[in-house]
Design an enzyme around this catalytic site. Structure first.
Site, PDB file in Angstrom:
ATOM      1  N   GLU A   1       1.029  -1.144  -0.162  1.00 34.95           N
ATOM      2  CA  GLU A   1       0.077   0.007  -0.223  1.00 34.95           C
ATOM      3  C   GLU A   1       0.894   1.137  -0.061  1.00 34.95           C
ATOM      4  OE1 GLU A   1      -3.063   0.004  -0.395  1.00 34.95           O
ATOM      5  OE2 GLU A   1      -3.834  -1.966   0.306  1.00 34.95           O
TER       6      GLU A   1
ATOM      7  N   CYS B   1      -2.761   8.952   2.931  1.00 35.46           N
ATOM      8  CA  CYS B   1      -2.517   8.266   1.377  1.00 35.46           C
ATOM      9  C   CYS B   1      -3.505   8.635   0.432  1.00 35.46           C
ATOM     10  CB  CYS B   1      -2.162   6.812   1.517  1.00 35.46           C
ATOM     11  SG  CYS B   1      -3.504   5.887   2.260  1.00 35.46           S
TER      12      CYS B   1
END
Length: 508
Positions: free
Chosen positions: A262, A296
């Site tokens: 990720e 993010c």
């Protein structure tokens, strides 16, 4: 409790929360200083683990795996249920640690802990639904099916900006899948990790599960290398920068291990002429400025139709002027600090490059509260209008920096949207059903997350979380993400009394 008269109020509250979660006070002395981005002060010192400690942890986890894989899935789910109960009981304590160590406002800190509780609830149900499939065999008297089995030791590497939730996304599913976990948290987030691990350890004791099912290693990157190189670590799940992913993926692949990545996100929203601009305004403001731009999924690019750009930018600039910036513990504060000086310097560098590429700063970018907190870094979230999607716009800057560019038709907007290396989260604001469907289609957003009339941040745990391209391709949390933590076996059972071969092959 031992008196610590030299501690500041923030350090004292942090220690109280750690002890309330069951952290051994002996772990709260050592050579590594933990500072708070809220004030820049040292909260306390902890003792890091060395390479030998990490290797020993892998050995203990492997031993635990041989026991845990034999426990039925629904029974494994009871451990996650107990962990969820403890997380709920200590939600305020954990949130206080997230605020102190990372700088989130309390509502966001509590929201992150709630994500942990939610994924535990999801995993508890999943423990009874580790389904395989039965397929029709071409041979009479045969059954063709697949089973899912525990995979092995899972190494989890997490980033500072979400110091607890991604660990739970991985751990809750790994535990019900039959896997032990070893957690290497970010240096910023170590205290949060100790508290979360202590609560899970309590759940392990309460349920009589193997002692080494969960371990946390507070280690420097060099000392943590065995998590990447040891073949006993079946899966490495890593959250962080694209640069980190470039280092991890080849290392794990060399030994044919699995990895789940990720990584970065350069997330954008398209605003069409039919959009509800007031709705878009609220979605954009939170996605771009919330968490001080350190998610993010933070919105970093705004691609607006030229017919509504001026109106929306005026509304957005005005809204940014009302954002309350300051100590996240204070009532009414919406934007807390950057994690540190490097983040501030990165933002200033990006602003200079944007100016050199024709950008105009409409609001923000300057440091605030420097006199009050000289060792902390608070900034005014920035909006920069760009003449085109230039080089700096295509790069991710981990700070509250939003670039605005305009488009004339949807195909052009989609081309700009997808013309970045990252592919995590995306959004479109539109009142046109056809535009929404195009955005969600194969010719639309190339991201792992694509939203309509909602911002790029704030994913729920029920859907799989992750992205494409340089975001790494990993999927965590909901949907069928549990499969990453298990191995699949295809089985053929012959009950015919004969031995026909597949595809009509004849041998004897």
């Amino acid at each position: 409790m031992t008196a610590h008269t030299h501690e500041t109020p923030l350090a004292t509250e942090t220690r109280r929360a750690l002890l309330a979660c069951g952290v051994d006070e002996q772990l709260l002395t050592g050579s590594r200083e933990v500072t708070s981005p809220v004030t820049g002060e040292v909260l306390m010192s902890i003792q890091p683990d060395d390479r030998a400690s990490v290797e020993a942890a892998i050995g203990r986890a492997q031993d635990a795996f041989t026991q845990w894989r034999e426990v039925p899935g629904p029974q494994r789910g009871q451990l996650v249920k107990r962990w969820s109960e403890l997380l709920a009981e200590h939600k305020k304590d954990l949130a206080a640690l997230v605020t102190a160590e990372v700088g989130k406002i309390p509502s966001e800190s509590e929201g992150e802990v709630q994500e942990m509780i939610d994924i535990c609830d999801f995993a508890l149900g999943q423990s009874r639904m580790l389904y395989g499939a039965t397929m029709p065999s071409e041979r009479p008297g045969h059954r063709l099916m697949e089973n899912w089995h525990p995979l092995g030791v899972v190494g989890i590497i997490t980033a500072f900006n979400f110091p607890v939730a991604p660990y739970a996304w991985n751990t809750a599913l790994a535990l019900v899948a039959g896997d032990p976990v070893i957690w290497k948290p970010s240096a910023v987030g170590s205290l949060c990790a100790l508290a979360v691990d202590a609560l899970l350890s309590q759940a392990v004791r309460d349920c009589g599960a193997p002692e080494a099912l969960n371990q946390v290693v507070i280690a420097e990157p060099d000392d943590a290398q065995p998590l990447l190189d040891d073949p006993r670590v079946a899966l490495v799940s890593a959250t962080g920068s694209t640069r980190m992913g470039h280092e991890i993926a080849p290392r794990v692949a060399t030994r044919f291990g699995r990895y789940l990545l990720e990584l970065g996100g350069n997330n954008a929203a398209i605003v069409t002429p039919s959009a509800d601009l007031d709705l878009a305004l609220r979605g954009i403001a939170f996605a771009a400025a919330g968490t001080a731009g350190q998610r993010c999924t933070t919105m970093r690019r705004l691609i607006v139709h030229e017919s509504v750009a001026d109106e929306l930018v005026e509304k957005l600039t005005s809204a940014y002027g009302t954002l309350t910036i300051g100590d996240p513990r204070e009532d009414g504060v919406l934007v807390g600090p950057l994690v540190g000086k490097a983040a501030f310097d990165g933002m200033q560098s990006a602003l200079r490059q944007a100016a050199s590429e024709g950008g105009e700063v409409l609001v923000g970018g300057e440091r605030v509260m420097a006199d009050e907190h000289p060792d902390a870094y608070y900034v005014q979230p920035a909006i920069v209008r760009m003449p085109e999607q230039s080089a700096v716009v295509r790069e991710e800057t981990f700070a509250p920096l939003l670039y605005v560019v305009t488009y004339t038709d949807l195909d052009q907007a989609l081309e700009m949207h997808n013309d970045v290396p990252q592919g995590l989260s995306s959004a479109i604001f539109t009142g046109d059903q056809a535009e929404a469907e195009i955005f969600l289609s194969a010719r639309g957003s190339d991201c792992g997350i694509a939203n309509v009339n909602i911002g790029t941040s704030g994913a729920e745990i029920g859907g799989a979380f992750g992205g494409e391209k340089e975001t790494g391709g990993g999927r965590e949390s909901g949907s069928d993400a549990w499969k990453a933590y298990m191995r699949r076996a295809t089985n053929t059972i012959n009950y015919s009394g004969e031995l026909p071969l597949a595809q009509g092959v004849e041998f004897l």
